[in-house]
Design a protein around this motif. Structure first.
Motif, PDB file in Angstrom:
ATOM      1  N   UNK A  42       0.962  -1.260   0.009  1.00  0.00           N
ATOM      2  CA  UNK A  42       0.005   0.061   0.274  1.00  0.00           C
ATOM      3  C   UNK A  42       0.655   1.939   0.191  1.00  0.00           C
ATOM      4  N   UNK A  43       1.785   1.062   0.832  1.00  0.00           N
ATOM      5  CA  UNK A  43       2.873   1.844   0.958  1.00  0.00           C
ATOM      6  C   UNK A  43       3.543   2.559  -0.618  1.00  0.00           C
ATOM      7  N   UNK A  44       3.897   1.651  -1.295  1.00  0.00           N
ATOM      8  CA  UNK A  44       4.768   1.321  -2.413  1.00  0.00           C
ATOM      9  C   UNK A  44       4.083   1.872  -3.450  1.00  0.00           C
ATOM     10  N   UNK A  45       2.698   1.321  -3.445  1.00  0.00           N
ATOM     11  CA  UNK A  45       1.293   2.104  -4.280  1.00  0.00           C
ATOM     12  C   UNK A  45       1.651   3.357  -4.210  1.00  0.00           C
ATOM     13  N   UNK A  46       1.317   3.797  -2.769  1.00  0.00           N
ATOM     14  CA  UNK A  46       0.774   5.255  -2.918  1.00  0.00           C
ATOM     15  C   UNK A  46       2.098   5.861  -2.560  1.00  0.00           C
TER      16      UNK A  46
ATOM     17  N   UNK B  10       6.610  -1.657  -6.325  1.00  0.00           N
ATOM     18  CA  UNK B  10       5.002  -1.904  -5.706  1.00  0.00           C
ATOM     19  C   UNK B  10       4.307  -3.035  -6.204  1.00  0.00           C
ATOM     20  N   UNK B  11       5.061  -3.590  -7.504  1.00  0.00           N
ATOM     21  CA  UNK B  11       4.336  -4.967  -7.886  1.00  0.00           C
ATOM     22  C   UNK B  11       5.311  -5.853  -7.255  1.00  0.00           C
ATOM     23  N   UNK B  12       6.257  -6.030  -7.200  1.00  0.00           N
ATOM     24  CA  UNK B  12       7.092  -6.900  -6.690  1.00  0.00           C
ATOM     25  C   UNK B  12       6.638  -7.399  -4.885  1.00  0.00           C
TER      26      UNK B  12
ATOM     27  N   UNK C 158      -6.828  -5.589  -8.695  1.00  0.00           N
ATOM     28  CA  UNK C 158      -6.085  -4.768  -7.868  1.00  0.00           C
ATOM     29  C   UNK C 158      -4.141  -5.373  -8.054  1.00  0.00           C
ATOM     30  N   UNK C 159      -4.310  -5.945  -7.862  1.00  0.00           N
ATOM     31  CA  UNK C 159      -2.484  -6.879  -8.591  1.00  0.00           C
ATOM     32  C   UNK C 159      -2.905  -6.992 -10.254  1.00  0.00           C
ATOM     33  N   UNK C 160      -3.273  -7.230 -11.080  1.00  0.00           N
ATOM     34  CA  UNK C 160      -3.518  -7.633 -11.919  1.00  0.00           C
ATOM     35  C   UNK C 160      -3.555  -6.737 -13.179  1.00  0.00           C
TER      36      UNK C 160
ATOM     37  N   UNK D 287      -2.677  -3.847 -11.149  1.00  0.00           N
ATOM     38  CA  UNK D 287      -0.979  -3.245 -10.954  1.00  0.00           C
ATOM     39  C   UNK D 287       0.522  -3.365 -12.460  1.00  0.00           C
ATOM     40  N   UNK D 288      -0.046  -4.919 -12.189  1.00  0.00           N
ATOM     41  CA  UNK D 288       0.680  -5.567 -13.244  1.00  0.00           C
ATOM     42  C   UNK D 288       0.863  -5.182 -14.634  1.00  0.00           C
ATOM     43  N   UNK D 289      -0.853  -4.654 -15.556  1.00  0.00           N
ATOM     44  CA  UNK D 289      -1.274  -4.431 -16.961  1.00  0.00           C
ATOM     45  C   UNK D 289      -0.462  -2.718 -16.624  1.00  0.00           C
ATOM     46  N   UNK D 290      -0.160  -2.078 -15.377  1.00  0.00           N
ATOM     47  CA  UNK D 290      -0.013  -1.138 -15.355  1.00  0.00           C
ATOM     48  C   UNK D 290       1.530  -0.837 -15.632  1.00  0.00           C
ATOM     49  N   UNK D 291       2.154  -1.562 -15.065  1.00  0.00           N
ATOM     50  CA  UNK D 291       3.675  -1.330 -15.209  1.00  0.00           C
ATOM     51  C   UNK D 291       4.251  -2.095 -16.178  1.00  0.00           C
ATOM     52  N   UNK D 292       3.678  -3.504 -16.860  1.00  0.00           N
ATOM     53  CA  UNK D 292       4.401  -3.875 -17.646  1.00  0.00           C
ATOM     54  C   UNK D 292       3.758  -2.813 -19.514  1.00  0.00           C
ATOM     55  N   UNK D 293       2.716  -2.077 -19.360  1.00  0.00           N
ATOM     56  CA  UNK D 293       2.278  -1.054 -20.497  1.00  0.00           C
ATOM     57  C   UNK D 293       3.084   0.617 -20.316  1.00  0.00           C
ATOM     58  N   UNK D 294       3.959   0.417 -19.002  1.00  0.00           N
ATOM     59  CA  UNK D 294       5.342   1.742 -18.577  1.00  0.00           C
ATOM     60  C   UNK D 294       6.052   0.589 -19.297  1.00  0.00           C
ATOM     61  N   UNK D 295       6.192  -0.480 -18.921  1.00  0.00           N
ATOM     62  CA  UNK D 295       7.333  -0.495 -19.854  1.00  0.00           C
ATOM     63  C   UNK D 295       8.131  -0.511 -21.427  1.00  0.00           C
TER      64      UNK D 295
END
Length: 202
Positions: free
Chosen positions: A20-24, A61-63, A104-106, A108-116
């Motif tokens: 929660x802290x990392x995503x915030x 945050x994803x990890x 929420x996890x899915x 977040x993973x989508x956001x991280x992968x598309x950002x990459x």
């Protein structure tokens, strides 16, 4: 007096709070970027790669978010298997809360992968995908607030230390998001005014 040992559920809860802290933090950094915040002009008055720092907080945050439910595989009662984590609709405890956490996890993973892959996707398509972080954060906060860390379906203690931390992060992100929305509306209004003046002068 013997010291209390940390259980598997305690460890999972602590890691969840770290998520929660990392995503915030990641969301807050993204919002500050929207305000054109400069760490050189403002605090801490030092040059550093702000965009890279934002990206790394996303990876962290994803990890941590993946680690949070994975720890439950070592819990004895209730017993979780991999399917309960990937598809927690029929998980042995709090299936609704766990399903929202999995969503929420899915996201977040989508956001991280598309950002990459943002360069390949193009700026406009990437930005459209990137707004999914708000849905991921909403699902994460819901999961964090309504899940019983002991998995006993106890009533939510809104003044519990962990809940207070989640509530504080939620209020901070909500407040900055409202300011960002207000800023965007003011900017759009100024752009329309300039366009109208140009049109009137022609």
């Amino acid at each position: 007096m013997p010291s209390a040992s940390i259980t598997v559920l305690d460890l999972s809860a602590y890691v969840g709070l770290a998520a929660v802290g990392a995503i915030s933090l990641n969301t807050l950094l993204g919002l500050l970027m929207a305000f054109r915040y400069s760490p050189h002009r403002s605090w801490p008055h030092h040059r550093f790669n702000y965009f890279r720092f934002h990206n790394w907080t996303g990876y962290i945050a994803l990890s941590v978010s993946i680690l949070h439910p994975s720890i439950l595989l070592f819990n004895k009662n209730p017993r979780f298997n991999i399917l309960d984590l990937v598809y927690p609709v029929d998980s042995p405890a709090q299936p609704l809360e766990n399903t929202i956490g999995a969503i929420a996890l899915c996201l977040l993973a989508f956001v991280v992968v598309t950002s990459y892959l943002r360069i390949r996707l193009g700026r406009h398509l990437w930005e459209s995908f990137h707004f999914s972080i708000y849905f991921a954060a909403a699902a994460l906060f819901w999961h964090g607030l309504f899940t019983d860390p002991s998995l006993k379906n106890a009533r939510v203690d809104w003044f519990d230390g962990g809940k207070l931390f989640v509530e504080s992060c939620l209020l901070l992100i909500a407040a900055i998001s409202l300011l960002r929305l207000r800023h965007a509306r003011k900017k759009a209004f100024r752009v329309r005014q300039v366009a109208q003046r140009i049109a009137a002068s022609q």
